[in-house]
Design a protein around this motif. Sequence first.
Motif, PDB file in Angstrom:
ATOM      1  N   SER A  17       0.856  -1.173   0.000  1.00  0.00           N
ATOM      2  CA  SER A  17       0.000   0.000   0.000  1.00  0.00           C
ATOM      3  C   SER A  17       0.896   1.228   0.000  1.00  0.00           C
ATOM      4  CB  SER A  17      -0.894  -0.007   1.254  1.00  0.00           C
ATOM      5  OG  SER A  17      -1.622   1.196   1.338  1.00  0.00           O
ATOM      6  N   PRO A  18       0.707   2.183  -0.923  1.00  0.00           N
ATOM      7  CA  PRO A  18       1.615   3.330  -1.005  1.00  0.00           C
ATOM      8  C   PRO A  18       1.573   4.194   0.246  1.00  0.00           C
ATOM      9  CG  PRO A  18      -0.314   3.641  -2.412  1.00  0.00           C
ATOM     10  CD  PRO A  18      -0.346   2.228  -1.939  1.00  0.00           C
ATOM     11  N   ASP A  19       0.419   4.290   0.852  1.00  0.00           N
ATOM     12  CA  ASP A  19       0.275   5.131   2.041  1.00  0.00           C
ATOM     13  C   ASP A  19      -0.563   4.411   3.091  1.00  0.00           C
ATOM     14  OD1 ASP A  19       1.614   7.621   1.133  1.00  0.00           O
ATOM     15  OD2 ASP A  19       0.017   7.606  -0.367  1.00  0.00           O
ATOM     16  N   PRO A  20      -0.021   3.404   3.752  1.00  0.00           N
ATOM     17  CA  PRO A  20      -0.798   2.728   4.784  1.00  0.00           C
ATOM     18  C   PRO A  20      -1.073   3.671   5.956  1.00  0.00           C
ATOM     19  CG  PRO A  20       1.491   2.025   4.880  1.00  0.00           C
ATOM     20  CD  PRO A  20       1.340   2.857   3.635  1.00  0.00           C
ATOM     21  N   VAL A  21      -2.280   3.626   6.445  1.00  0.00           N
ATOM     22  CA  VAL A  21      -2.628   4.436   7.614  1.00  0.00           C
ATOM     23  C   VAL A  21      -2.076   3.781   8.873  1.00  0.00           C
ATOM     24  CG1 VAL A  21      -4.543   5.322   9.009  1.00  0.00           C
ATOM     25  CG2 VAL A  21      -4.686   5.360   6.507  1.00  0.00           C
ATOM     26  N   VAL A  22      -2.196   2.463   8.945  1.00  0.00           N
ATOM     27  CA  VAL A  22      -1.784   1.702  10.131  1.00  0.00           C
ATOM     28  C   VAL A  22      -0.673   0.729   9.763  1.00  0.00           C
ATOM     29  CG1 VAL A  22      -2.498   0.036  11.887  1.00  0.00           C
ATOM     30  CG2 VAL A  22      -4.067   1.856  11.180  1.00  0.00           C
ATOM     31  N   SER A  23       0.336   0.673  10.605  1.00  0.00           N
ATOM     32  CA  SER A  23       1.359  -0.367  10.504  1.00  0.00           C
ATOM     33  C   SER A  23       1.196  -1.299  11.695  1.00  0.00           C
ATOM     34  CB  SER A  23       2.767   0.238  10.517  1.00  0.00           C
ATOM     35  OG  SER A  23       3.001   1.012   9.360  1.00  0.00           O
ATOM     36  N   ALA A  45      13.203  -4.712  21.305  1.00  0.00           N
ATOM     37  CA  ALA A  45      14.042  -4.444  20.139  1.00  0.00           C
ATOM     38  C   ALA A  45      13.328  -4.843  18.852  1.00  0.00           C
ATOM     39  CB  ALA A  45      15.366  -5.192  20.268  1.00  0.00           C
ATOM     40  N   ALA A  46      12.601  -5.955  18.886  1.00  0.00           N
ATOM     41  CA  ALA A  46      11.893  -6.404  17.693  1.00  0.00           C
ATOM     42  C   ALA A  46      10.791  -5.425  17.311  1.00  0.00           C
ATOM     43  CB  ALA A  46      11.311  -7.798  17.917  1.00  0.00           C
ATOM     44  N   ARG A  47      10.070  -4.924  18.299  1.00  0.00           N
ATOM     45  CA  ARG A  47       9.047  -3.912  18.000  1.00  0.00           C
ATOM     46  C   ARG A  47       9.703  -2.663  17.410  1.00  0.00           C
ATOM     47  NH1 ARG A  47       5.692  -4.357  23.601  1.00  0.00           N
ATOM     48  NH2 ARG A  47       4.538  -6.275  23.140  1.00  0.00           N
ATOM     49  N   ASN A  48      10.784  -2.212  18.030  1.00  0.00           N
ATOM     50  CA  ASN A  48      11.454  -1.018  17.518  1.00  0.00           C
ATOM     51  C   ASN A  48      11.933  -1.214  16.084  1.00  0.00           C
ATOM     52  OD1 ASN A  48      11.073   0.461  19.879  1.00  0.00           O
ATOM     53  ND2 ASN A  48      13.049  -0.126  20.747  1.00  0.00           N
ATOM     54  N   THR A  49      12.466  -2.386  15.785  1.00  0.00           N
ATOM     55  CA  THR A  49      12.923  -2.680  14.424  1.00  0.00           C
ATOM     56  C   THR A  49      11.769  -2.592  13.432  1.00  0.00           C
ATOM     57  OG1 THR A  49      14.738  -4.117  15.168  1.00  0.00           O
ATOM     58  CG2 THR A  49      13.894  -4.470  12.926  1.00  0.00           C
ATOM     59  N   GLY A  50      10.638  -3.204  13.798  1.00  0.00           N
ATOM     60  CA  GLY A  50       9.486  -3.195  12.907  1.00  0.00           C
ATOM     61  C   GLY A  50       8.901  -1.809  12.714  1.00  0.00           C
ATOM     62  N   ILE A  51       8.823  -1.047  13.786  1.00  0.00           N
ATOM     63  CA  ILE A  51       8.252   0.301  13.699  1.00  0.00           C
ATOM     64  C   ILE A  51       9.162   1.220  12.896  1.00  0.00           C
ATOM     65  CG2 ILE A  51       7.552   2.336  15.035  1.00  0.00           C
ATOM     66  CD1 ILE A  51       6.807   0.334  17.309  1.00  0.00           C
ATOM     67  N   GLU A  52      10.451   1.065  13.071  1.00  0.00           N
ATOM     68  CA  GLU A  52      11.408   1.876  12.316  1.00  0.00           C
ATOM     69  C   GLU A  52      11.245   1.651  10.811  1.00  0.00           C
ATOM     70  OE1 GLU A  52      14.137   4.705  11.668  1.00  0.00           O
ATOM     71  OE2 GLU A  52      13.581   4.096  13.703  1.00  0.00           O
ATOM     72  N   ALA A  53      10.929   0.416  10.441  1.00  0.00           N
ATOM     73  CA  ALA A  53      10.781   0.079   9.020  1.00  0.00           C
ATOM     74  C   ALA A  53       9.376   0.348   8.498  1.00  0.00           C
ATOM     75  CB  ALA A  53      11.122  -1.398   8.806  1.00  0.00           C
ATOM     76  N   ALA A  54       8.452   0.654   9.385  1.00  0.00           N
ATOM     77  CA  ALA A  54       7.051   0.814   8.999  1.00  0.00           C
ATOM     78  C   ALA A  54       6.782   2.202   8.430  1.00  0.00           C
ATOM     79  CB  ALA A  54       6.141   0.568  10.206  1.00  0.00           C
ATOM     80  N   ALA A  55       5.669   2.304   7.689  1.00  0.00           N
ATOM     81  CA  ALA A  55       5.341   3.563   7.011  1.00  0.00           C
ATOM     82  C   ALA A  55       4.069   4.216   7.526  1.00  0.00           C
ATOM     83  CB  ALA A  55       5.193   3.311   5.504  1.00  0.00           C
ATOM     84  N   GLY A  56       3.277   3.520   8.321  1.00  0.00           N
ATOM     85  CA  GLY A  56       1.994   4.054   8.765  1.00  0.00           C
ATOM     86  C   GLY A  56       2.128   5.176   9.775  1.00  0.00           C
ATOM     87  N   ARG A  57       1.140   6.047   9.801  1.00  0.00           N
ATOM     88  CA  ARG A  57       1.155   7.124  10.805  1.00  0.00           C
ATOM     89  C   ARG A  57       0.630   6.634  12.146  1.00  0.00           C
ATOM     90  NH1 ARG A  57      -3.222   8.905   7.420  1.00  0.00           N
ATOM     91  NH2 ARG A  57      -5.232   9.065   8.522  1.00  0.00           N
TER      92      ARG A  57
END
Length: 323
Positions: free
Chosen positions: A4-10, A78-90
Amino acid sequence: MPHSPDPVVSVVIPCHNYARYLPEAVSSVVAQTFRAWELVIVDDGSTDNAFEVAQDLVARHPDRSIRVLQQANAGVSAARNTGIEAAAGRYILPLDADDVIAPTMLEKTVAVLDGDPDIAIASTDVFTFTDDDLPPQAMPLPAYSRELLLQRLIMFYCSLYRREAWQTVGGYDESMRAGEDWDFWIGCVEHGFDAHHIHEPLFGARNKDTGLHLEAAENDLAIRARIVANHPDLFKPITRGWAHAVLTQDAEACLRDEHVPDDILTRAAEMDQFLSAVMALQRTTRVQYYHIRRLEKALAAAQSGDAVPSVPEREPAPTASSV
């Protein structure tokens, strides 16, 4: 792989050796009525086939935005931080690999954040479920209160929040192996972020035989000491001194009741009372359920003229729900 080009939720799912549960967690995300999401699965150094299972889930849903990341085992924070860092949702929704969300979880929590820019976190009630056929049990939680949150954990980790809250707080404390979600929420309080609670069970927590976050409950005082040290401005000087002693001196001695400040001891007692009530409720429910099953089997056997089957007296050990 389409995204999705602009996901609202990650939605971010850390996974360590939970290959057997991961498909159910992912299915609960795929089933959401709200569609503008992406899913980031972080394989946190699993030694089972979690990575292969995750890749298979991506292939199974080519029309959905699902990614898999891998890292050496570093813990859930650390795993959550890794995923959130790579995520695009607001908006961010953490989800553990052994839990699930109800189909309207994203729809209803997104509506809260979209509807009020002053609200940064949307939490919900919970339903607990097990690996057997015990019906899910709903557990209501109190309305959000900054003061109550300092006393006990009233929001589950699986709550929707604005990415800016994670950025401002600095993410989850990767040195904490338990209580990291409570510490994160208190960090949000410290930075002025407000929350709203939806009184509907939209998050499903798997209640395994060992209990949900039982280790965190058993180490409640030590976790509180870490939280006090991380957020000293929210606590009294005597409490800050106690927390420092726990973390730098003889922790076992400092955690004895006679050395714990009254405000911390009172809050811990309230947590104990809450946990005891939850455990008693769950035990009663499970015992009654299995008793009804035995009666139904006996009645069915009697009506069919068969010998009454011998049904084991199954009364599972008490389990604690995450608070």
